[in-house]
Design a protein around this motif. Structure first.
Motif, PDB file in Angstrom:
ATOM      1  N   GLU A  70      77.188  78.122 -64.121  1.00 48.70           N
ATOM      2  CA  GLU A  70      76.954  78.640 -62.770  1.00 48.70           C
ATOM      3  C   GLU A  70      75.906  77.808 -62.047  1.00 48.70           C
ATOM      4  O   GLU A  70      76.026  77.530 -60.858  1.00 48.70           O
ATOM      5  CB  GLU A  70      76.525  80.106 -62.821  1.00 48.70           C
ATOM      6  N   ALA A  71      74.869  77.399 -62.798  1.00 46.96           N
ATOM      7  CA  ALA A  71      73.831  76.569 -62.183  1.00 46.96           C
ATOM      8  C   ALA A  71      74.430  75.228 -61.742  1.00 46.96           C
ATOM      9  O   ALA A  71      74.140  74.749 -60.633  1.00 46.96           O
ATOM     10  CB  ALA A  71      72.684  76.353 -63.164  1.00 46.96           C
ATOM     11  N   ARG A  72      75.265  74.626 -62.616  1.00 42.08           N
ATOM     12  CA  ARG A  72      75.912  73.361 -62.245  1.00 42.08           C
ATOM     13  C   ARG A  72      76.815  73.561 -61.032  1.00 42.08           C
ATOM     14  O   ARG A  72      76.825  72.730 -60.113  1.00 42.08           O
ATOM     15  CB  ARG A  72      76.710  72.802 -63.425  1.00 42.08           C
ATOM     16  N   ALA A  73      77.562  74.659 -61.034  1.00 38.27           N
ATOM     17  CA  ALA A  73      78.448  74.931 -59.901  1.00 38.27           C
ATOM     18  C   ALA A  73      77.630  75.140 -58.628  1.00 38.27           C
ATOM     19  O   ALA A  73      78.003  74.638 -57.556  1.00 38.27           O
ATOM     20  CB  ALA A  73      79.312  76.154 -60.188  1.00 38.27           C
ATOM     21  N   ALA A  74      76.493  75.854 -58.756  1.00 38.51           N
ATOM     22  CA  ALA A  74      75.641  76.079 -57.585  1.00 38.51           C
ATOM     23  C   ALA A  74      75.062  74.759 -57.088  1.00 38.51           C
ATOM     24  O   ALA A  74      75.009  74.501 -55.872  1.00 38.51           O
ATOM     25  CB  ALA A  74      74.524  77.060 -57.928  1.00 38.51           C
ATOM     26  N   VAL A  75      74.653  73.906 -58.021  1.00 37.11           N
ATOM     27  CA  VAL A  75      74.120  72.597 -57.637  1.00 37.11           C
ATOM     28  C   VAL A  75      75.202  71.783 -56.927  1.00 37.11           C
ATOM     29  O   VAL A  75      74.947  71.135 -55.899  1.00 37.11           O
ATOM     30  CB  VAL A  75      73.562  71.852 -58.875  1.00 37.11           C
ATOM     31  N   GLU A  76      76.419  71.828 -57.471  1.00 40.20           N
ATOM     32  CA  GLU A  76      77.529  71.089 -56.838  1.00 40.20           C
ATOM     33  C   GLU A  76      77.797  71.640 -55.444  1.00 40.20           C
ATOM     34  O   GLU A  76      78.033  70.877 -54.509  1.00 40.20           O
ATOM     35  CB  GLU A  76      78.793  71.167 -57.699  1.00 40.20           C
ATOM     36  N   ARG A  77      77.770  72.989 -55.302  1.00 37.92           N
ATOM     37  CA  ARG A  77      77.991  73.573 -53.971  1.00 37.92           C
ATOM     38  C   ARG A  77      76.891  73.138 -52.999  1.00 37.92           C
ATOM     39  O   ARG A  77      77.147  72.801 -51.852  1.00 37.92           O
ATOM     40  CB  ARG A  77      78.038  75.103 -54.064  1.00 37.92           C
ATOM     41  N   ILE A  78      75.666  73.153 -53.511  1.00 33.07           N
ATOM     42  CA  ILE A  78      74.548  72.738 -52.661  1.00 33.07           C
ATOM     43  C   ILE A  78      74.696  71.266 -52.277  1.00 33.07           C
ATOM     44  O   ILE A  78      74.488  70.884 -51.123  1.00 33.07           O
ATOM     45  CB  ILE A  78      73.198  73.010 -53.361  1.00 33.07           C
ATOM     46  N   LYS A  79      75.102  70.441 -53.266  1.00 34.40           N
ATOM     47  CA  LYS A  79      75.305  69.015 -52.981  1.00 34.40           C
ATOM     48  C   LYS A  79      76.396  68.836 -51.929  1.00 34.40           C
ATOM     49  O   LYS A  79      76.245  68.044 -50.990  1.00 34.40           O
ATOM     50  CB  LYS A  79      75.680  68.243 -54.250  1.00 34.40           C
ATOM     51  N   ASP A  80      77.511  69.569 -52.112  1.00 34.03           N
ATOM     52  CA  ASP A  80      78.605  69.480 -51.142  1.00 34.03           C
ATOM     53  C   ASP A  80      78.135  69.925 -49.762  1.00 34.03           C
ATOM     54  O   ASP A  80      78.432  69.285 -48.752  1.00 34.03           O
ATOM     55  CB  ASP A  80      79.801  70.330 -51.587  1.00 34.03           C
ATOM     56  N   ASP A  81      77.369  71.035 -49.736  1.00 32.17           N
ATOM     57  CA  ASP A  81      76.859  71.511 -48.447  1.00 32.17           C
ATOM     58  C   ASP A  81      75.934  70.473 -47.822  1.00 32.17           C
ATOM     59  O   ASP A  81      75.987  70.221 -46.610  1.00 32.17           O
ATOM     60  CB  ASP A  81      76.115  72.841 -48.624  1.00 32.17           C
ATOM     61  N   LEU A  82      75.079  69.871 -48.671  1.00 35.22           N
ATOM     62  CA  LEU A  82      74.169  68.844 -48.158  1.00 35.22           C
ATOM     63  C   LEU A  82      74.935  67.624 -47.646  1.00 35.22           C
ATOM     64  O   LEU A  82      74.585  67.050 -46.608  1.00 35.22           O
ATOM     65  CB  LEU A  82      73.168  68.419 -49.239  1.00 35.22           C
ATOM     66  N   ARG A  83      75.980  67.229 -48.372  1.00 32.06           N
ATOM     67  CA  ARG A  83      76.785  66.091 -47.938  1.00 32.06           C
ATOM     68  C   ARG A  83      77.414  66.374 -46.576  1.00 32.06           C
ATOM     69  O   ARG A  83      77.389  65.518 -45.678  1.00 32.06           O
ATOM     70  CB  ARG A  83      77.878  65.790 -48.963  1.00 32.06           C
ATOM     71  N   GLU A  84      77.976  67.578 -46.476  1.00 33.12           N
ATOM     72  CA  GLU A  84      78.588  67.922 -45.198  1.00 33.12           C
ATOM     73  C   GLU A  84      77.545  67.964 -44.085  1.00 33.12           C
ATOM     74  O   GLU A  84      77.791  67.509 -42.964  1.00 33.12           O
ATOM     75  CB  GLU A  84      79.321  69.267 -45.307  1.00 33.12           C
ATOM     76  N   GLU A  85      76.371  68.505 -44.423  1.00 33.95           N
ATOM     77  CA  GLU A  85      75.305  68.565 -43.417  1.00 33.95           C
ATOM     78  C   GLU A  85      74.853  67.162 -43.036  1.00 33.95           C
ATOM     79  O   GLU A  85      74.645  66.867 -41.853  1.00 33.95           O
ATOM     80  CB  GLU A  85      74.127  69.386 -43.972  1.00 33.95           C
TER      81      GLU A  85
END
Length: 157
Positions: free
Chosen positions: A108-123
């Motif tokens: 879950e932590a890895r998935a959350a990090v990936e989501r955050i990374k994806d959100d940051l990339r999009e941002e």
């Protein structure tokens, strides 16, 4: 002669009395004494038998008590082994559940990090587009340049 006749008469009476006593009085007395003796002997035999039975019963009771104690000790040992086995199984199960929970938390932590990374990339991509738009002073169409934005996301990885 008188003395002799009296003596003889007394002897005859004594013998008649002795015979009468032996014939009619003595047998019931002997019979009663024999019966009493037999009853006493039976009572003594019964007492001896009861004493022997009591000793045998005590011996059996001691043996049964010993067997019961041994069986209780065996049951206690088996219960202790079963408890130890169950405790070990419970510990193993707890360790397995903890490992699963840790693995799930890490995933879950890895998935959350990936989501955050994806959100940051999009941002970052959005900010880059906004910055480029300001620089160029014209609006860039995000739909038209989707490929360019996808490449930008890949470069940020």
């Amino acid at each position: 002669m008188n003395l002799n006749a009296t003596l003889i008469a007394q002897l005859v009476v004594f013998f008649i009395l002795g015979w009468f006593t032996m014939k009619y009085v003595w047998p019931p007395i002997v019979k009663a004494l024999d019966e009493r003796s037999a009853k006493i002997a039976e009572g003594l035999a019964a007492a001896d038998k009861a004493k022997a039975d009591l000793a045998l019963a005590e011996k059996k009771a001691v043996e049964e008590l010993r067997k019961a104690r041994e069986e209780a000790a065996q049951l206690r040992a088996a219960a202790d082994k079963q408890i130890a086995k169950l405790m070990e199984e419970a510990r193993a199960e707890a360790a397995r559940l903890i490992a699963q929970a840790r693995e799930a938390a890490e995933q879950e932590a890895r998935a959350a990090v990936e989501r955050i990374k994806d959100d940051l990339r999009e941002e970052v991509a959005r900010l880059a587009v906004a910055g480029a738009e300001r620089i160029l002073r014209r609006e860039i169409d995000a739909k038209a340049h989707a490929e360019l934005l996808a490449n930008l996301k890949q470069e940020l990885v």
